[in-house]
Write a protein that holds these residues in place. Structure first.
Motif, PDB file in Angstrom:
ATOM      1  N   GLN A  98      -9.797   7.797   1.828  1.00  0.00           N
ATOM      2  CA  GLN A  98     -10.306   8.084   0.817  1.00  0.00           C
ATOM      3  C   GLN A  98      -9.380   7.743  -0.385  1.00  0.00           C
ATOM      4  O   GLN A  98      -9.939   7.227  -1.426  1.00  0.00           O
ATOM      5  CB  GLN A  98     -10.820   9.559   0.831  1.00  0.00           C
ATOM      6  N   ILE A  99      -8.052   7.837  -0.424  1.00  0.00           N
ATOM      7  CA  ILE A  99      -7.189   7.451  -1.335  1.00  0.00           C
ATOM      8  C   ILE A  99      -7.151   5.932  -1.617  1.00  0.00           C
ATOM      9  O   ILE A  99      -7.228   5.170  -2.577  1.00  0.00           O
ATOM     10  CB  ILE A  99      -5.648   8.097  -1.216  1.00  0.00           C
ATOM     11  N   ALA A 100      -7.320   5.371  -0.356  1.00  0.00           N
ATOM     12  CA  ALA A 100      -7.431   3.872  -0.259  1.00  0.00           C
ATOM     13  C   ALA A 100      -8.569   3.392  -0.986  1.00  0.00           C
ATOM     14  O   ALA A 100      -8.620   2.531  -2.125  1.00  0.00           O
ATOM     15  CB  ALA A 100      -7.229   3.309   0.871  1.00  0.00           C
ATOM     16  N   GLY A 101      -9.715   4.192  -0.980  1.00  0.00           N
ATOM     17  CA  GLY A 101     -10.917   3.763  -1.535  1.00  0.00           C
ATOM     18  C   GLY A 101     -10.900   4.030  -3.073  1.00  0.00           C
ATOM     19  O   GLY A 101     -11.347   3.153  -3.974  1.00  0.00           O
ATOM     20  N   PHE A 102     -10.089   5.160  -3.435  1.00  0.00           N
ATOM     21  CA  PHE A 102      -9.950   5.371  -5.055  1.00  0.00           C
ATOM     22  C   PHE A 102      -8.838   3.842  -5.701  1.00  0.00           C
ATOM     23  O   PHE A 102      -9.373   3.728  -6.430  1.00  0.00           O
ATOM     24  CB  PHE A 102      -8.889   6.321  -5.233  1.00  0.00           C
ATOM     25  N   CYS A 103      -8.214   3.440  -4.722  1.00  0.00           N
ATOM     26  CA  CYS A 103      -7.206   2.440  -5.098  1.00  0.00           C
ATOM     27  C   CYS A 103      -8.171   1.226  -5.356  1.00  0.00           C
ATOM     28  O   CYS A 103      -7.988   0.476  -6.588  1.00  0.00           O
ATOM     29  CB  CYS A 103      -6.124   1.953  -4.410  1.00  0.00           C
ATOM     30  N   LEU A 104      -8.978   0.817  -4.650  1.00  0.00           N
ATOM     31  CA  LEU A 104      -9.966  -0.309  -4.686  1.00  0.00           C
ATOM     32  C   LEU A 104     -10.818   0.020  -5.688  1.00  0.00           C
ATOM     33  O   LEU A 104     -11.365  -0.979  -6.432  1.00  0.00           O
ATOM     34  CB  LEU A 104     -10.576  -0.549  -3.409  1.00  0.00           C
ATOM     35  N   LEU A 110       0.401   8.564   1.062  1.00  0.00           N
ATOM     36  CA  LEU A 110       0.333   7.563   0.248  1.00  0.00           C
ATOM     37  C   LEU A 110       0.761   6.061   0.771  1.00  0.00           C
ATOM     38  O   LEU A 110       0.069   5.247   0.304  1.00  0.00           O
ATOM     39  CB  LEU A 110       0.952   7.838  -1.004  1.00  0.00           C
ATOM     40  N   ARG A 111       1.842   6.410   1.535  1.00  0.00           N
ATOM     41  CA  ARG A 111       2.189   4.756   2.225  1.00  0.00           C
ATOM     42  C   ARG A 111       0.893   4.249   2.817  1.00  0.00           C
ATOM     43  O   ARG A 111       0.990   3.215   2.933  1.00  0.00           O
ATOM     44  CB  ARG A 111       3.549   5.130   2.707  1.00  0.00           C
ATOM     45  N   ARG A 112       0.436   5.158   3.905  1.00  0.00           N
ATOM     46  CA  ARG A 112      -0.677   4.888   4.650  1.00  0.00           C
ATOM     47  C   ARG A 112      -1.983   4.452   3.840  1.00  0.00           C
ATOM     48  O   ARG A 112      -2.500   3.247   4.042  1.00  0.00           O
ATOM     49  CB  ARG A 112      -1.055   6.220   5.515  1.00  0.00           C
ATOM     50  N   ALA A 113      -2.034   5.005   2.856  1.00  0.00           N
ATOM     51  CA  ALA A 113      -3.287   4.930   1.808  1.00  0.00           C
ATOM     52  C   ALA A 113      -3.147   3.344   1.399  1.00  0.00           C
ATOM     53  O   ALA A 113      -3.950   2.650   1.203  1.00  0.00           O
ATOM     54  CB  ALA A 113      -3.600   5.836   0.817  1.00  0.00           C
ATOM     55  N   VAL A 114      -1.939   2.952   0.744  1.00  0.00           N
ATOM     56  CA  VAL A 114      -1.585   1.811   0.223  1.00  0.00           C
ATOM     57  C   VAL A 114      -1.863   0.654   1.276  1.00  0.00           C
ATOM     58  O   VAL A 114      -2.356  -0.352   1.067  1.00  0.00           O
ATOM     59  CB  VAL A 114      -0.091   1.921  -0.594  1.00  0.00           C
ATOM     60  N   ALA A 115      -1.333   0.917   2.359  1.00  0.00           N
ATOM     61  CA  ALA A 115      -1.296  -0.073   3.533  1.00  0.00           C
ATOM     62  C   ALA A 115      -2.875  -0.362   3.780  1.00  0.00           C
ATOM     63  O   ALA A 115      -3.236  -1.550   3.785  1.00  0.00           O
ATOM     64  CB  ALA A 115      -0.507   0.436   4.469  1.00  0.00           C
ATOM     65  N   LEU A 116      -3.701   0.805   4.052  1.00  0.00           N
ATOM     66  CA  LEU A 116      -5.159   0.568   4.251  1.00  0.00           C
ATOM     67  C   LEU A 116      -5.636  -0.081   3.068  1.00  0.00           C
ATOM     68  O   LEU A 116      -6.620  -1.045   3.311  1.00  0.00           O
ATOM     69  CB  LEU A 116      -5.854   1.861   4.281  1.00  0.00           C
ATOM     70  N   ALA A 117      -5.426   0.074   1.847  1.00  0.00           N
ATOM     71  CA  ALA A 117      -5.852  -0.599   0.576  1.00  0.00           C
ATOM     72  C   ALA A 117      -5.666  -1.891   0.574  1.00  0.00           C
ATOM     73  O   ALA A 117      -6.680  -2.807   0.172  1.00  0.00           O
ATOM     74  CB  ALA A 117      -5.555   0.072  -0.584  1.00  0.00           C
TER      75      ALA A 117
END
Length: 359
Positions: free
Chosen positions: A136-142, A164-171
């Motif tokens: 979901q945080i990756a989605g926010f970034c996008l 957050l590191r995981r989210a950035v990698a996914l994004a």
């Protein structure tokens, strides 16, 4: 980590001014013309194991050892699941961070410090926000990238660093091409900074106190000056010199470290010590940002019957007022006297509760 606010109309768009500002070379940070980081889009690391640091938490200098996976909470009171209080375009940062389009800011709930005067206490103490997975945080970034954000600005991120590191990698695997900023209180371990390698492009780091006694009294962290200085050196080693590019016609921060210091009313001497310390230790390797936006939310809370706020003001009555123009000008003059000619400062009415974001 403190989200900065605009001043008066005397400074168009941002309310910030910068003394003798000289931008870094465009394109020097490894971002392509479309804003994509070199190597962006590579698959993130293996999914297994990224949660492990939550098992015995030592993500911040308090090293409380809480097993957050098992449901324990530690000094920051945060559970394992990240809580996000706000994800939106934000226009109240320094010019090359907000620009015209806005910074893609993501406010995380809870905090490792718990400053008694915090203007964002509503979320820092865990009273706001909604749970969010890395996906979901990756989605926010996008989504923020699609809205035209200049960057992804993670505010108070330390206690959720693995997520957050995981989210950035996914994004990034899904096309995130913006610089990632780590907007921190400065209360970090060197190890935590090192572990951000490959995730964080630039740091927005507070340096709140030079006096450990003041740090203990107001933030419950007597080791803050020592910890923040060690972390700041690590940030410079990891993020390099301050660098800019041009993105959609706007100057944009893409690398390095901006060090923010908030002048507290009645504590000008400690602020001078902070400025001198940062300058002596790191010189032009960082960009200073000197802020006058202290907002006396303690006084408001005390008037509303908050016993804790009243207790703090009984010990520190100076925190019931804003910073005076004389105090702030003296701090700026002191920076000038040290030969610091590249720094941000604020103009106009910044200490207003109306500038505090709604969470």
């Amino acid at each position: 980590m403190m989200a900065t606010m605009p001043g008066s109309a005397t400074r168009p768009t941002s309310g910030w001014a910068s003394g003798g500002w000289t931008a870094g070379a465009a394109g020097a940070a490894g971002f392509a013309a479309n804003g994509c980081a070199e190597g962006a889009g590579e698959a993130p690391g293996a999914a297994d194991g990224w949660r492990a640091p939550y098992r015995c938490c030592a993500l911040c200098p308090r090293g409380c050892g809480a097993d957050r996976i098992a449901g324990e909470v530690g000094a920051c009171a945060a559970p394992e699941r990240a809580f996000v209080a706000r994800a939106a375009l934000h226009h109240w940062e320094e010019p090359p961070i907000s620009g015209q389009a806005g910074s893609g800011i993501i406010f995380l709930s809870f905090c490792t410090l718990g400053c008694s005067y915090c203007q964002n206490a509503a979320i820092a103490r865990g009273g706001g926000g909604a749970p969010a997975t890395p996906e979901q945080i990756a989605g926010f970034c996008l989504d923020l990238q699609a809205q035209g954000a200049l960057n992804i600005n993670l505010v108070t991120p330390t206690h959720y660093a693995p997520t957050l590191r995981r989210a950035v990698a996914l994004a990034r695997a899904e096309g995130l091409c913006l610089p990632v900023l780590w907007n921190t209180s400065g209360y970090e371990t060197v190890r935590a900074v090192r572990e951000n390698r490959g995730t964080v492009d630039a740091y927005l780091a507070d340096f709140k106190y030079a006096d450990g006694r003041l740090a203990l009294a107001l933030s419950g962290a007597g080791d803050y000056p020592k910890r923040a200085l060690a972390a700041l050196h690590a940030m410079v080693e990891e993020a390099g010199p301050v660098r800019f590019d041009e993105y959609d016609g706007q100057e944009r921060l893409v690398g390095g470290v901006v060090v923010r210091h908030l002048l507290l009313p009645g504590h000008l001497d400690d602020s001078k010590r902070v400025v001198a310390l940062v300058h002596d230790e790191l010189g032009s390797a960082v960009r200073l940002s000197l802020m006058n936006q202290y907002t006396p939310v303690l006084a408001t809370r005390a008037d509303q019957g908050d016993a804790q706020a009243r207790a703090v003001l009984a010990q520190h009555p100076e925190l019931a007022r804003t910073v005076t123009e004389t105090e702030y000008e003296e701090l700026l003059d002191f920076a000038d006297s040290l030969g610091i000619d590249d720094y941000y400062y604020q103009q106009g009415g910044t200490a207003l509760e109306s500038f505090i974001p709604e969470f």
